[in-house]
Design a protein around this motif. Structure first.
Motif, short mmCIF file in Angstrom:
data_model
loop_
_atom_site.label_atom_id
_atom_site.label_comp_id
_atom_site.label_asym_id
_atom_site.label_seq_id
_atom_site.Cartn_x
_atom_site.Cartn_y
_atom_site.Cartn_z
N LYS A 140 -5.84 -1.99 -7.50
CA LYS A 140 -5.84 -2.69 -6.20
C LYS A 140 -6.84 -3.84 -6.22
CE LYS A 140 -5.64 -2.88 -1.50
NZ LYS A 140 -5.22 -4.19 -1.12
N ARG A 159 1.66 2.11 -3.55
CA ARG A 159 0.43 2.60 -4.20
C ARG A 159 0.13 4.03 -3.79
NH1 ARG A 159 -2.34 -1.29 -2.77
NH2 ARG A 159 -2.03 -2.55 -4.60
N LEU A 160 0.32 4.34 -2.52
CA LEU A 160 0.10 5.70 -2.03
C LEU A 160 1.09 6.68 -2.65
CD1 LEU A 160 -1.40 7.63 -0.15
CD2 LEU A 160 0.21 6.99 1.64
N HIS A 170 0.08 7.31 -6.23
CA HIS A 170 -1.12 8.15 -6.22
C HIS A 170 -0.74 9.62 -5.98
CE1 HIS A 170 -5.40 8.83 -4.45
NE2 HIS A 170 -5.34 9.18 -5.70
N ALA A 171 0.08 9.86 -4.97
CA ALA A 171 0.49 11.22 -4.64
C ALA A 171 1.30 11.84 -5.78
CB ALA A 171 1.30 11.22 -3.34
N ASP A 210 0.81 -1.22 0.00
CA ASP A 210 0.00 0.00 0.00
C ASP A 210 0.84 1.27 0.00
OD1 ASP A 210 -2.36 -1.40 -0.09
OD2 ASP A 210 -2.58 -1.48 2.09
N ASN A 211 2.05 1.23 0.56
CA ASN A 211 2.90 2.43 0.57
C ASN A 211 3.33 2.83 -0.83
OD1 ASN A 211 2.76 2.68 3.35
ND2 ASN A 211 4.57 1.43 3.67
N SER A 241 -7.60 2.48 -7.69
CA SER A 241 -8.49 1.60 -6.95
C SER A 241 -8.78 0.32 -7.74
CB SER A 241 -9.81 2.31 -6.64
OG SER A 241 -9.58 3.41 -5.82
N THR A 255 -7.65 8.34 -9.12
CA THR A 255 -8.09 7.57 -7.96
C THR A 255 -8.83 6.30 -8.39
OG1 THR A 255 -8.23 9.58 -6.66
CG2 THR A 255 -9.43 7.68 -5.83
#
Length: 68
Positions: free
Chosen positions: A55, A7-8, A11-12, A4-5, A52, A48
């Motif tokens: 994921k 992916r974050l 995203h950022a 998830d890190n 998603s 986003t």
């Protein structure tokens, strides 16, 4: 994507690059500020939704884990 890190971070970074690109277009007077805001909101929604979906696909491919 490994976790998830990552992916974050993706995203950022995507949102930041997109917002900077729209800000540059507004500053160069190639895009009106109201239209720029519309592009930012639309782009953020698409980025986003795309991440998603990625994921969801990853979760479906890996299957249930031992904790579930």
């Amino acid at each position: 994507m490994p976790n998830d890190n990552v992916r974050l971070a993706i995203h950022a970074a995507s949102l930041l690059v997109f917002i900077i690109a729209v800000a540059v277009l507004v500053a160069l007077d190639k895009l009106q500020s109201g239209d720029g805001l519309t592009w930012i909101v639309t782009g953020a929604g698409l980025i986003t939704a795309g991440l998603s979906t990625t994921k969801l696909i990853q979760d479906r491919r890996t299957g249930p884990s031992d904790s579930q």
